[in-house]
Design a protein around this motif. Structure first.
Motif, mmCIF file in Angstrom:
data_model
loop_
_atom_site.group_PDB
_atom_site.id
_atom_site.type_symbol
_atom_site.label_atom_id
_atom_site.label_comp_id
_atom_site.label_asym_id
_atom_site.label_seq_id
_atom_site.Cartn_x
_atom_site.Cartn_y
_atom_site.Cartn_z
ATOM 1 N N ALA A 190 -18.843 5.203 2.180
ATOM 2 C CA ALA A 190 -17.523 5.394 2.572
ATOM 3 C C ALA A 190 -17.408 4.903 4.189
ATOM 4 C CB ALA A 190 -17.269 6.442 2.463
ATOM 5 N N ALA A 216 -3.531 10.205 -0.930
ATOM 6 C CA ALA A 216 -4.296 11.005 -1.389
ATOM 7 C C ALA A 216 -4.781 11.724 -0.306
ATOM 8 C CB ALA A 216 -3.812 10.867 -2.807
ATOM 9 N N LEU A 256 -11.272 20.137 -9.488
ATOM 10 C CA LEU A 256 -9.903 20.377 -10.650
ATOM 11 C C LEU A 256 -11.212 20.286 -11.623
ATOM 12 C CD1 LEU A 256 -7.576 20.764 -11.842
ATOM 13 C CD2 LEU A 256 -6.584 18.585 -10.800
ATOM 14 N N VAL A 257 -11.212 18.666 -11.010
ATOM 15 C CA VAL A 257 -12.713 18.400 -12.573
ATOM 16 C C VAL A 257 -13.737 19.100 -13.185
ATOM 17 C CG1 VAL A 257 -13.801 16.320 -14.173
ATOM 18 C CG2 VAL A 257 -11.395 15.850 -12.401
ATOM 19 N N ALA A 258 -14.947 19.737 -12.122
ATOM 20 C CA ALA A 258 -15.384 20.359 -12.472
ATOM 21 C C ALA A 258 -15.005 21.414 -12.127
ATOM 22 C CB ALA A 258 -16.895 20.265 -10.734
ATOM 23 N N PRO A 305 -20.403 12.168 -10.299
ATOM 24 C CA PRO A 305 -19.304 11.579 -9.373
ATOM 25 C C PRO A 305 -19.773 10.750 -8.884
ATOM 26 C CG PRO A 305 -19.550 13.665 -8.680
ATOM 27 C CD PRO A 305 -20.029 13.948 -9.927
ATOM 28 N N LEU A 334 -12.786 5.767 -6.140
ATOM 29 C CA LEU A 334 -13.553 5.850 -5.593
ATOM 30 C C LEU A 334 -14.370 6.057 -6.725
ATOM 31 C CD1 LEU A 334 -11.435 5.497 -3.605
ATOM 32 C CD2 LEU A 334 -12.073 7.204 -2.075
ATOM 33 N N TYR A 384 -15.690 18.375 -16.155
ATOM 34 C CA TYR A 384 -17.223 18.131 -15.790
ATOM 35 C C TYR A 384 -17.906 18.833 -15.799
ATOM 36 C CZ TYR A 384 -22.029 16.327 -13.362
ATOM 37 O OH TYR A 384 -22.668 16.409 -13.472
ATOM 38 N N CYS A 410 -7.686 12.737 -2.166
ATOM 39 C CA CYS A 410 -8.274 12.439 -3.078
ATOM 40 C C CYS A 410 -9.246 11.694 -2.384
ATOM 41 C CB CYS A 410 -8.134 11.891 -3.877
ATOM 42 S SG CYS A 410 -6.842 13.253 -5.338
ATOM 43 N N LEU A 411 -8.691 10.504 -1.574
ATOM 44 C CA LEU A 411 -9.832 9.280 -1.376
ATOM 45 C C LEU A 411 -10.425 9.561 0.514
ATOM 46 C CD1 LEU A 411 -6.858 7.509 -1.945
ATOM 47 C CD2 LEU A 411 -8.182 6.049 -0.713
ATOM 48 N N GLU A 412 -10.232 11.195 1.307
ATOM 49 C CA GLU A 412 -10.889 11.547 1.741
ATOM 50 C C GLU A 412 -11.833 12.365 1.169
ATOM 51 O OE1 GLU A 412 -10.650 10.052 4.758
ATOM 52 O OE2 GLU A 412 -11.352 11.982 5.628
ATOM 53 N N LEU A 466 -17.477 13.965 -2.415
ATOM 54 C CA LEU A 466 -17.420 15.416 -2.842
ATOM 55 C C LEU A 466 -17.167 15.661 -4.195
ATOM 56 C CD1 LEU A 466 -14.941 17.236 -0.003
ATOM 57 C CD2 LEU A 466 -17.351 18.063 -0.418
ATOM 58 N N ALA A 467 -17.668 16.376 -4.870
ATOM 59 C CA ALA A 467 -17.037 15.990 -6.557
ATOM 60 C C ALA A 467 -15.659 16.970 -6.829
ATOM 61 C CB ALA A 467 -17.780 17.194 -7.431
ATOM 62 N N CYS A 468 -14.841 16.759 -7.378
ATOM 63 C CA CYS A 468 -13.335 16.807 -7.855
ATOM 64 C C CYS A 468 -13.151 18.332 -8.447
ATOM 65 C CB CYS A 468 -12.961 15.970 -8.724
ATOM 66 S SG CYS A 468 -10.905 16.685 -8.943
ATOM 67 N N ASP A 470 -11.863 23.785 -13.087
ATOM 68 C CA ASP A 470 -10.873 23.576 -13.080
ATOM 69 C C ASP A 470 -9.953 24.605 -11.995
ATOM 70 O OD1 ASP A 470 -10.428 22.753 -15.612
ATOM 71 O OD2 ASP A 470 -10.735 24.501 -17.203
ATOM 72 N N GLY A 504 -11.428 13.926 -17.748
ATOM 73 C CA GLY A 504 -10.737 15.110 -16.774
ATOM 74 C C GLY A 504 -11.830 16.135 -17.198
ATOM 75 N N TRP A 533 -13.726 11.758 -13.708
ATOM 76 C CA TRP A 533 -13.500 11.733 -13.059
ATOM 77 C C TRP A 533 -11.607 11.683 -12.809
ATOM 78 C CZ3 TRP A 533 -16.035 15.430 -10.288
ATOM 79 C CH2 TRP A 533 -17.544 15.589 -11.491
ATOM 80 N N CYS A 540 -4.175 8.987 -7.698
ATOM 81 C CA CYS A 540 -4.785 9.624 -6.710
ATOM 82 C C CYS A 540 -6.174 8.519 -6.824
ATOM 83 C CB CYS A 540 -4.939 11.254 -7.014
ATOM 84 S SG CYS A 540 -6.557 10.793 -8.629
ATOM 85 N N LYS A 575 -13.040 11.873 -1.755
ATOM 86 C CA LYS A 575 -14.008 11.103 -2.234
ATOM 87 C C LYS A 575 -14.721 10.290 -1.007
ATOM 88 C CE LYS A 575 -13.886 12.509 -5.305
ATOM 89 N NZ LYS A 575 -13.052 13.517 -5.297
ATOM 90 N N ARG A 576 -14.059 9.808 -0.053
ATOM 91 C CA ARG A 576 -15.454 9.049 0.881
ATOM 92 C C ARG A 576 -16.443 10.434 1.586
ATOM 93 N NH1 ARG A 576 -9.747 7.511 3.015
ATOM 94 N NH2 ARG A 576 -9.694 6.023 2.431
ATOM 95 N N ARG A 593 -1.387 19.452 -16.234
ATOM 96 C CA ARG A 593 -2.784 19.404 -15.727
ATOM 97 C C ARG A 593 -3.122 21.191 -15.086
ATOM 98 N NH1 ARG A 593 -7.793 21.018 -15.952
ATOM 99 N NH2 ARG A 593 -9.444 19.690 -15.312
ATOM 100 N N PRO A 645 -4.092 15.290 -5.374
ATOM 101 C CA PRO A 645 -3.637 14.224 -6.088
ATOM 102 C C PRO A 645 -2.005 13.964 -5.065
ATOM 103 C CG PRO A 645 -4.794 15.202 -7.316
ATOM 104 C CD PRO A 645 -4.319 16.191 -5.854
#
Lengths: 271, 653
Positions: free
Chosen positions: B92, A167, A181-183, B82, B273, B63, A169-171, A177-179, A185, B61, B353, B268, A173-174, A226, A191
């Motif tokens: 990373a 996904a 979608l979560v932070a 996060p 992570l 924040y 998402c892995l890049e 970055l803050a998501c 909407d 889900g 998260w 995901c 988070k590496r 979601r 994903p």
């Protein structure tokens, strides 16, 4: 560089596409000379007027199949090619033009062209792999220069190119970055989308729009749910999938019809 | 040597001075800072970079940052974002090796870690525990990671105790916070009215405190700090019952919930992570076109990604449910086997998260269902010499040598014990003997003990009459895991007096039959006269429970089958694949029973046996009852066959 080596014969051809992926090859500016020394580029309409009929050790095919003559041409190319590589969302999934698969072609062509009778197009826009065997794919709209470079290097070294099927998402988070979608909407296709872009969009504070197409085991219904929770109407949520990779099999069943019949193909709901 | 033990006080305004001192020492300070709508760990040049006055709201889900009110002052009124310190201790992406071709020969070279001295400002209790876990995994193991070791050694740790909690926090359950033990940090700050209570945990920390010129804190300041942290503990409560969690989880590898959660799970990898302890990585080769110069780069990977468990020809964990199960069972079960602690610190990042808000606490509750009743603290069992008195109220003969005593006036901790637990029983001058509780009457403060006169002391006990006082210590040991039997058929197999320790579990199932599937009881005895609890057996059969009884040697009265207990079910019709078995009796009988149950399709993690060993202390101190890595009194007496493995079959252990 080893002095004597037979240079692999490389061709670049296009079907229905915008040429952006071909241009990515030219974007490898720093290494163009080195690439040209190691590969014999025998066909590349964006770069040279030299033409050849193959044979090709490696043939990059850009674009989708949308006209009857494409099918025959593709088969001929395949017959003259050792490794056929589909490049970009058009060639790997049908591209943005595949959105017309949800509509009636006759309606569209008469509203766009003064003499639609001159047009000869297929009912459905399809990816290269629907017609011939594809040895490798470079995803994206456009493809990533880094992945193209990795493909060429791997071909020379004799190993599998490293295109992780994971996904975005892995890049994301590496990169720390803050998501979004979560932070925030924000509807983000990260994903369910394969990496390759380096999470460009989340880095700009916006959601991924799926240029690189679906990753393995994408959970499309859960993500759409979601999006709905984030305030999108179900149709609106599903339309987020209707982009460059809309015709990719895992996304296709979820895209609402805009006219004409909704495709009947089911999806793999395996968990 | 650290000598300062008294907490000191640091005025809020002196934070800048602390940062300046750290910079003076050549350290870059990393701390909480708002980046793109969330609190990240980033470089802090002055206190103004810190999120002064900012608060946060976290939920599964979700924040949200809450901007400061007017005249903000509080610096650390949030929990964790996060990013975690893993980004600094275990980045990373790091280069780990280089391969060059020189004169047509390959040359493999190490890459030295590119490390600069840092100070981590604002490490929370859970995060400190996460560093401890990383130390065990990446530094203290049989193999250590040089990059991690170098980065960890170059970091000074300034911890901050939480004075607020997020709705996703569960450090209290994992035993990692909110309190911070100063032993694990260089300095510990706790935010109070005008500044911080400061505790020193190392020489480096003490030196910093001295250079800051902090003075002793007032008692009221210390009390205020303690109260604030205690309030956080109260707010969080104890959302995850970790008691026996490892076993409960591993017994549920085929729970239908895995597939249910996979319907929501995006695979995901965000959970892994953002997790401060997840350490899985992959190595990628980056080379020039001719592979004359290659850098091997290690980057974070995840058990949720498609390539993670892939081999030529297939993927060992192709489904999302496989990956979720791998993750959860590693964090809460197999991590214990590998590294001696849980792999989770309760920071809640994976909950916040997760884009679709899967709450790990809920999944644990659903999959590894906790015991219906939590064991009470072992007040009466705390010391091997501390007995509480109770008295014999009634006696009933079971067999020629076995007597059931009804004991009243029993300590509530004992009367509320769990099926399968035992007590140490003594009288003045008598050696203490371990006796399983054969029935509970919690509302009456009573228990029943079924005692076989196996030696002089037990013989004395069987002769006690109503009114006699005894000393009890318990409840001790780990009983029958009824939670594993919930929703499944339960097969209880007893040999002789082995029925007594099983009886409370049968009572529990019959009290709440809706929680369980079918109950089947199989009992074998030497002769018809050697059957204890005969009246109970009549009642069980009358209530519709399948009951089979068999004897070795019949007498004139016996009309039932003759043989060994396994004859009762070795060709029975039931399907054992989903069933749970509780087995209690002589060791040979249990071995034969387990072999038959395995043949019948039961899984070894769902077959439980109650072992007998020489026990004196009952709490794992005296050493008599050791069986391999277990103390049978403390870790058992009930074990799953999966836990025991070969130890159950090897003689002389």
């Amino acid at each position: 560089m080893p002095a004597v080596r037979t240079r692999p014969r490389v061709g670049v051809v296009k079907l229905t596409s915008c040429d952006g992926c071909q241009l990515t090859l030219l974007d490898l500016e720093d290494e163009l000379l080195a690439i040209a020394e190691r590969f014999d580029i025998v066909d590349f309409p964006e770069a040279t007027s030299v033409r050849s009929d193959g044979p090709y050790d490696v043939l990059f095919v850009e674009g989708s199949i949308s006209a009857p003559e494409h099918v025959e041409r593709l088969r001929e190319l395949r017959a003259r090619t050792t490794k056929l590589v589909a490049i970009g969302a058009c060639a790997t999934a049908g591209g943005i033009q595949a959105l017309r698969n949800w509509a009636n072609v006759a309606d569209w062509s008469s509203s766009v062209y003064p003499e639609p009778g001159l047009l000869s197009v297929l009912d459905r826009v399809t990816p290269v792999s629907d017609h011939v065997t594809v040895d490798a794919e470079l995803r994206g709209c456009p493809i990533s220069a880094q992945q193209l470079r990795e493909f060429l290097g791997a071909a020379l070294t004799g190993r599998r190119p490293q295109f992780p099927d994971e996904a975005v998402c892995l890049e994301c988070k590496r990169r720390g970055l803050a998501c979004v979608l979560v932070a925030g909407d924000q509807p983000c296709l990260g994903p369910i989308t394969r990496t390759g872009c380096g999470a460009i969009c989340p880095a700009m504070g916006r959601g991924c729009y799926g240029c690189f197409g679906p990753r393995e085991t994408p959970n499309v219904p859960a993500l759409l749910e979601r999006f709905h929770e984030a305030g999108l109407e179900p149709d609106e949520a599903a339309r987020k999938l209707a982009g460059f990779n809309a015709w990719a099999e895992p996304l296709r069943p979820f895209i609402p019809a805009t006219g004409g019949e909704r495709p009947a193909e089911g999806h793999d709901a395996r968990n | 040597m650290v000598t300062t033990t008294r907490p000191a006080f640091l005025p809020r305004a002196a934070l800048d001075q602390l940062i300046a001192l750290l910079n003076e020492d050549g350290r870059t300070v990393i701390g909480p800072r708002i980046v793109d709508g969330a609190i990240a760990y980033d470089e802090i040049r002055s206190a103004a970079d810190l999120p002064v006055g900012w608060r946060e709201e976290q939920a599964p889900g979700r924040y949200t940052l809450i901007p400061p009110a007017e005249e903000p002052d509080r610096v650390f009124d949030f929990t964790v974002g996060p990013g975690s310190w893993k980004g600094y201790t275990f980045p990373a992406r790091v280069p780990i090796g280089r391969a060059r071709t020189v004169d047509e020969q390959p040359l493999f070279e190490d890459v030295s870690p590119d490390v600069r001295p840092l100070a981590y400002l604002g490490v929370r209790g859970c995060e400190l525990a996460a560093l401890g876990i990383q130390d065990r995994v990446l530094r203290d193991g049989p193999v250590s990671d040089p990059d991690y070791v170098a980065r960890r050694a170059a970091a000074l740790v300034i911890a901050v105790e939480c004075t607020v909690a997020a709705a996703t926090c569960f450090c209290t359950s994992m035993g990692t916070g909110p309190e911070v033990d100063e032993q694990h940090a260089d300095l510990v700050l706790t935010e109070i009215e005008d500044g911080f209570l400061v505790r020193v945990g190392s020489d480096a920390g003490r030196e910093l405190a001295e250079r800051l010129g902090v003075g002793d804190a007032l008692e009221a300041q210390t009390a205020s700090a303690r109260a604030a942290v205690a309030a956080v503990r109260e707010t969080i409560g104890d959302p995850v019952n970790t008691d026996g969690l490892r076993g409960r989880l591993l017994a549920r590898l085929d729970d239908p919930r895995w597939a249910e959660v996979a319907e929501r799970c995006l695979a995901c990898a965000n959970c892994t992570l953002v997790c401060p302890t997840c350490f899985c990585t992959s190595v990628t080769q980056r080379s020039d076109l001719d592979t004359l110069d290659t850098i091997a780069e290690r980057s974070w990977d995840s058990c949720f990604s498609g390539d993670f468990a892939k081999v030529a020809g297939g993927n060992f964990r192709s489904r999302r449910q496989d990956r979720y199960r791998q993750w959860l069972t590693h964090k809460f079960a197999t991590w214990l086997d590998q590294f001696g602690s849980f792999g989770c610190v309760g920071c809640g990042r994976c909950i916040t998260w997760c884009p679709v808000g899967i709450d790990i606490r809920e999944e644990l509750l659903a999959i590894a269902r906790p015991p219906a009743r939590r064991p009470l603290p072992m007040a009466a069992a705390a010391s091997p010499g501390r007995y509480v008195t109770a008295s014999v109220a009634a006696r009933a003969s079971e067999t020629a040598d076995t007597m059931t005593l009804r004991i009243v006036g029993v300590d509530p901790a004992i009367a509320n014990g769990r099926p399968g637990q035992f007590v140490m029983v003594t009288r003045p001058g008598l050696p203490a003997v371990p006796i399983s509780i054969s029935r509970y009457h919690p509302d009456e403060g009573a228990i029943e003990l079924s005692i076989r006169a196996a030696g002089p002391a037990t013989e004395t006990l069987t002769k006690l009459t109503p009114g006699a006082m005894v000393g009890l210590r318990g409840p001790l040991g780990r009983g029958w895991p009824l939670e594993v039997a919930e929703g499944r058929d339960l097969i209880a197999v007893a040999g002789g007096i082995g029925l007594s320790p099983l009886r409370p579990s049968i009572d529990a199932v019959l009290t709440d039959p809706a929680r369980y599937g079918d109950l089947r009881i199989y009992h074998g005895a030497r002769t018809p006269a050697d059957r204890p609890h005969v009246e109970d057996q009549v009642a069980w059969a009358a209530s519709g429970v399948e009951l089979g009884v068999i004897v070795d040697r019949a007498d004139d009265t016996w009309r039932g089958p003759v043989g060994v207990v396994t004859n009762l079910f070795d060709s029975a019709r039931w399907d054992g694949r989903e069933a749970v078995a509780f087995v209690c009796g002589p060791e040979r009988m249990m071995q034969a029973t387990v072999a038959t149950l395995l043949d019948r399709g039961l899984r070894s993690e769902r077959i439980f046996v109650s072992l007998e060993r020489h026990m004196e202390c009952g709490i794992g101190l005296c050493g008599h009852c050791q069986l391999g890595k277990y103390f049978v009194c403390r870790d058992g007496p009930v074990f799953s066959c999966a836990e025991l493995g070969d130890m159950f079959l090897v003689e002389g252990l």
